[in-house]
Motif scaffolding. Sequence first.
Motif, PDB file in Angstrom:
ATOM      1  N   GLU A 168      -6.973   5.251   0.905  1.00  0.00           N
ATOM      2  CA  GLU A 168      -6.837   5.664   2.301  1.00  0.00           C
ATOM      3  C   GLU A 168      -7.982   6.585   2.720  1.00  0.00           C
ATOM      4  OE1 GLU A 168      -2.223   5.905   3.452  1.00  0.00           O
ATOM      5  OE2 GLU A 168      -2.719   6.077   1.324  1.00  0.00           O
TER       6      GLU A 168
ATOM      7  N   LEU B 201      -4.732  15.966 -12.204  1.00  0.00           N
ATOM      8  CA  LEU B 201      -3.483  16.606 -11.774  1.00  0.00           C
ATOM      9  C   LEU B 201      -2.271  15.896 -12.370  1.00  0.00           C
ATOM     10  CD1 LEU B 201      -4.289  17.408  -8.038  1.00  0.00           C
ATOM     11  CD2 LEU B 201      -4.146  19.014  -9.944  1.00  0.00           C
ATOM     12  N   ALA B 202      -2.334  14.554 -12.445  1.00  0.00           N
ATOM     13  CA  ALA B 202      -1.197  13.802 -12.964  1.00  0.00           C
ATOM     14  C   ALA B 202      -0.956  14.085 -14.451  1.00  0.00           C
ATOM     15  CB  ALA B 202      -1.407  12.303 -12.743  1.00  0.00           C
ATOM     16  N   GLU B 203      -1.951  14.603 -15.133  1.00  0.00           N
ATOM     17  CA  GLU B 203      -1.803  14.937 -16.551  1.00  0.00           C
ATOM     18  C   GLU B 203      -1.600  16.431 -16.750  1.00  0.00           C
ATOM     19  OE1 GLU B 203      -1.807  12.833 -19.205  1.00  0.00           O
ATOM     20  OE2 GLU B 203      -1.904  11.142 -17.838  1.00  0.00           O
TER      21      GLU B 203
ATOM     22  N   PRO C 208      -5.133   8.499 -10.151  1.00  0.00           N
ATOM     23  CA  PRO C 208      -4.356   9.400 -11.013  1.00  0.00           C
ATOM     24  C   PRO C 208      -3.706   8.712 -12.208  1.00  0.00           C
ATOM     25  CG  PRO C 208      -3.190   8.988  -8.953  1.00  0.00           C
ATOM     26  CD  PRO C 208      -4.543   8.351  -8.817  1.00  0.00           C
ATOM     27  N   THR C 209      -3.659   7.371 -12.194  1.00  0.00           N
ATOM     28  CA  THR C 209      -3.053   6.690 -13.342  1.00  0.00           C
ATOM     29  C   THR C 209      -4.070   6.470 -14.460  1.00  0.00           C
ATOM     30  OG1 THR C 209      -3.517   4.498 -12.456  1.00  0.00           O
ATOM     31  CG2 THR C 209      -1.412   5.469 -11.858  1.00  0.00           C
TER      32      THR C 209
ATOM     33  N   LEU D   9      -1.477  17.265  -0.499  1.00  0.00           N
ATOM     34  CA  LEU D   9      -0.399  16.301  -0.281  1.00  0.00           C
ATOM     35  C   LEU D   9       0.365  16.024  -1.579  1.00  0.00           C
ATOM     36  CD1 LEU D   9      -2.178  13.730   2.079  1.00  0.00           C
ATOM     37  CD2 LEU D   9      -0.253  15.196   2.698  1.00  0.00           C
ATOM     38  N   CYS D  10      -0.031  16.659  -2.661  1.00  0.00           N
ATOM     39  CA  CYS D  10       0.696  16.512  -3.923  1.00  0.00           C
ATOM     40  C   CYS D  10       2.102  17.089  -3.755  1.00  0.00           C
ATOM     41  CB  CYS D  10      -0.031  17.247  -5.040  1.00  0.00           C
ATOM     42  SG  CYS D  10      -1.584  16.464  -5.492  1.00  0.00           S
ATOM     43  N   PRO D  11       3.045  16.699  -4.625  1.00  0.00           N
ATOM     44  CA  PRO D  11       4.437  17.113  -4.415  1.00  0.00           C
ATOM     45  C   PRO D  11       4.666  18.610  -4.213  1.00  0.00           C
ATOM     46  CG  PRO D  11       4.343  15.428  -6.089  1.00  0.00           C
ATOM     47  CD  PRO D  11       2.918  15.747  -5.734  1.00  0.00           C
TER      48      PRO D  11
ATOM     49  N   TRP E 194       5.141  15.011   7.546  1.00  0.00           N
ATOM     50  CA  TRP E 194       5.213  16.293   6.849  1.00  0.00           C
ATOM     51  C   TRP E 194       4.885  17.406   7.834  1.00  0.00           C
ATOM     52  CZ3 TRP E 194       3.237  16.675   1.160  1.00  0.00           C
ATOM     53  CH2 TRP E 194       3.699  17.875   0.595  1.00  0.00           C
TER      54      TRP E 194
ATOM     55  N   LEU F 218       9.597  14.124  -2.795  1.00  0.00           N
ATOM     56  CA  LEU F 218       8.221  13.652  -2.940  1.00  0.00           C
ATOM     57  C   LEU F 218       7.833  13.573  -4.419  1.00  0.00           C
ATOM     58  CD1 LEU F 218       5.676  12.717  -1.585  1.00  0.00           C
ATOM     59  CD2 LEU F 218       5.001  15.085  -1.253  1.00  0.00           C
TER      60      LEU F 218
ATOM     61  N   TYR G  71       6.539  10.323  -6.225  1.00  0.00           N
ATOM     62  CA  TYR G  71       5.356  10.376  -7.096  1.00  0.00           C
ATOM     63  C   TYR G  71       5.657   9.724  -8.447  1.00  0.00           C
ATOM     64  CZ  TYR G  71       2.292  12.362 -10.626  1.00  0.00           C
ATOM     65  OH  TYR G  71       1.462  12.510 -11.701  1.00  0.00           O
TER      66      TYR G  71
ATOM     67  N   TYR H 228      -5.659  12.766   2.607  1.00  0.00           N
ATOM     68  CA  TYR H 228      -5.156  11.418   2.382  1.00  0.00           C
ATOM     69  C   TYR H 228      -4.409  11.391   1.056  1.00  0.00           C
ATOM     70  CZ  TYR H 228      -8.252  10.138   6.197  1.00  0.00           C
ATOM     71  OH  TYR H 228      -8.849  10.054   7.412  1.00  0.00           O
ATOM     72  N   PRO H 229      -3.265  10.676   1.015  1.00  0.00           N
ATOM     73  CA  PRO H 229      -2.503  10.660  -0.243  1.00  0.00           C
ATOM     74  C   PRO H 229      -3.204   9.878  -1.352  1.00  0.00           C
ATOM     75  CG  PRO H 229      -1.394   9.356   1.455  1.00  0.00           C
ATOM     76  CD  PRO H 229      -2.540  10.035   2.121  1.00  0.00           C
TER      77      PRO H 229
ATOM     78  N   LEU I  74       3.058  18.288 -12.902  1.00  0.00           N
ATOM     79  CA  LEU I  74       3.522  16.941 -12.588  1.00  0.00           C
ATOM     80  C   LEU I  74       3.983  16.198 -13.834  1.00  0.00           C
ATOM     81  CD1 LEU I  74       0.823  15.935  -9.973  1.00  0.00           C
ATOM     82  CD2 LEU I  74       3.244  16.350  -9.563  1.00  0.00           C
ATOM     83  N   LYS I  75       3.462  16.587 -14.976  1.00  0.00           N
ATOM     84  CA  LYS I  75       3.823  15.881 -16.198  1.00  0.00           C
ATOM     85  C   LYS I  75       5.086  16.506 -16.770  1.00  0.00           C
ATOM     86  CE  LYS I  75       1.407  13.389 -19.743  1.00  0.00           C
ATOM     87  NZ  LYS I  75       1.586  12.092 -19.088  1.00  0.00           N
TER      88      LYS I  75
ATOM     89  N   CYS J 105      -3.034  12.736  -5.912  1.00  0.00           N
ATOM     90  CA  CYS J 105      -1.913  12.625  -6.837  1.00  0.00           C
ATOM     91  C   CYS J 105      -1.324  11.227  -6.892  1.00  0.00           C
ATOM     92  CB  CYS J 105      -0.806  13.610  -6.444  1.00  0.00           C
ATOM     93  SG  CYS J 105      -1.111  15.260  -7.077  1.00  0.00           S
ATOM     94  N   TYR J 106      -1.629  10.407  -5.881  1.00  0.00           N
ATOM     95  CA  TYR J 106      -0.952   9.108  -5.805  1.00  0.00           C
ATOM     96  C   TYR J 106      -1.948   7.969  -5.996  1.00  0.00           C
ATOM     97  CZ  TYR J 106       2.034  12.480  -3.471  1.00  0.00           C
ATOM     98  OH  TYR J 106       2.752  13.603  -3.178  1.00  0.00           O
ATOM     99  N   PRO J 107      -1.524   6.922  -6.707  1.00  0.00           N
ATOM    100  CA  PRO J 107      -2.436   5.785  -6.919  1.00  0.00           C
ATOM    101  C   PRO J 107      -2.603   4.955  -5.652  1.00  0.00           C
ATOM    102  CG  PRO J 107      -0.293   5.360  -7.928  1.00  0.00           C
ATOM    103  CD  PRO J 107      -0.229   6.755  -7.388  1.00  0.00           C
TER     104      PRO J 107
END
Lengths: 463, 204
Positions: free
Chosen positions: A16, A195-197, A261-262, A83-85, B179, B27, B31, A11-12, B99-100, A459-461
Amino acid sequence: MTALAPDPTFYPTPAEAMRAPPERFAYVAALHTGTGINKPDFIAVVDVDPKSENFGRIVHRVELDQVGDELHHFGWNACSSMLCPYGDPTTERRHLIVPGLRSSNVYVLDTKPDPRRPRLVKKIPGEKITRVTGYSRLHTVHCGPDAIYVSALGGRGDGGPGGVLLLDHRTFEPLGRFEIERGPQYLAYDFWWHLAEDTMVTSEWTVPKYYENGLDLEALTKGLYGNKLHFWDLRRRKHVQAIELGKDERMVLELRPLHDPTKPMGFVNVVVNVSNLSSSVWLWYKEDGRWGAQKVIEVEAVPVERDLLPDALRPFGVVPPLVTDINLSLDDRYLYVSCWGTGELRCYDVSNPFEPKLRSVAKLGGILHRSPHPSGRPLTGGPQMVEVSRDGKRVYVTNSLYSSWDPIFYPEGLRGWLVLLRSDNGDLSVVRDFLVDFGEAKAHQVRLEGGDSSSDSFCYPSP
Amino acid sequence: MIAEGFIGWTVVTLGIVHGVNPSSGWLLGVYRALISKSLRELALSISLLSLGHMLSSVLSLALSAPASHLRWWTVVTAAAALTYGAWRLLRPSHPYLGLKRGRHELLCVGLLLGMVHGSTLSLAPLISAWCSRFGGGLAVLTSALTFTVIHSFVAGLTMMVAGLLVYRVLGLGALRRIWVNYNLIWSVTLIVIASYVILSVTLM
């Protein structure tokens, strides 16, 4: 192994994932190591589907192929982070990566085609892991977007440094160690990431020679058990910052970053403060580009008559809470805290992570409470490993800490059990008709079919 | 003998196939837009990533043009594409690029992604075949450059449309449906193109 479409259990966003169908099976690490029974450890498959006639029963056991692995933690080969970029979500979530904490072996179990009867499909010998990576005593497994990451407590001998190693996503063969620059880090235990950091966080227990033969009180008083958090650049694989939680705060264990992730922050438990035997939970957070940490929960030791205490605790005259595991719901709202010493599972409302509020307490076993199960059966040990279902409504708890430490705190012996609790917005109640008895075997980490609250990163909020 | 129309249409199709792949960059743009809650970030990120992708395509021109009067060079680039395709088919990898990233780094990320996902190597044999057929020269080089730019433009446009669709209309949940296994598609595409080029060049 590689499908045409994304795995349906990815799930992103955390929101979800919370709407995912409920798990039908729980996989539980079960040990004979340290019990005196000369049999291999095994992964037990427990039916957790309330509609099934086998609800609350072990329906299958996957025996490992040697004695003495000491199963502890384990994890999936792939999860929602795919599902991360940069991920590849056509890698299926189907293999359980099961390391031996004592043997350093890595076992690979295939949960397809029949999730009820996983098959042992691969074993990577511990010697090979150590030869390639320089690490031993494998612990936490997390599914990264690029590889499988595993933490290790030991180096080539029975000392350090411990660290993190990488396994290939498809072959499961060891690729090497994670760290390019480890800085001052020497002790290891758990790890996870933001991951976002591009940040990895690692924690500290101690090196094998101070824990494998039991709790080493002299080493503990000498400060040889860890008290730091380490932050790493996940992309450059470099040590960035260490935070010492306090001179007396020892054994920094389970890391639970917020799933959103935020929000670059998370919770970690400290098992014992050596000055007063209290336990605590700390919040780490990013502020102005630097990481900080502060104590947000303290659970105090409870004085009792010395006769009621095991020998090791008599000189102190208190029951230490021994917060040995914590788990955070996917919506980052409820933090579940195991007090293995006193025998409590606590739930805190952490909507404001800086000010947790105690929401409810369930009593199970314990040196202090010795509470039986609501079915009337006695419970040895106390709540230890805790896992939360993706929807946040079910909480699974087992009772063993570590083979050579269990008899110190529970000298009368410990029979492995798995207990289910319902969480009604953080209000805990023990399910009466669910008590899995592992007999002489001990029960450790629980993983749920399709993922759970400590298996996947996002990875997604959430919208 | 390789057909002119084949090269033209393949270059456009490759642009679409490459652009639509979430791993090609859009993507990452979605993001960044979600984290910063900004549509502008989506447009900016995808533009920069597409520019990077264009650089990776221009790189294929640099790889193929100088020696394009040599027929064997076409075979070499095609063989490289074939090998890379087969390797990706057997060992799909997806490196952690982080990602950063500052906005200024996106150009390089786009370039890397373009190369990793085979954009460079898929175009090189086609351009090489094109140039070698017409015996090199400035005119041929110009048309080869045109092909490269068309390819990049189509890919960039596709990325922008895909990113906007997911960010604004479909939502992230769509990732679970749209995807598909692009690695498989790309690997097979590389192998097919390279085989075709090798066959048509050596059998002409």
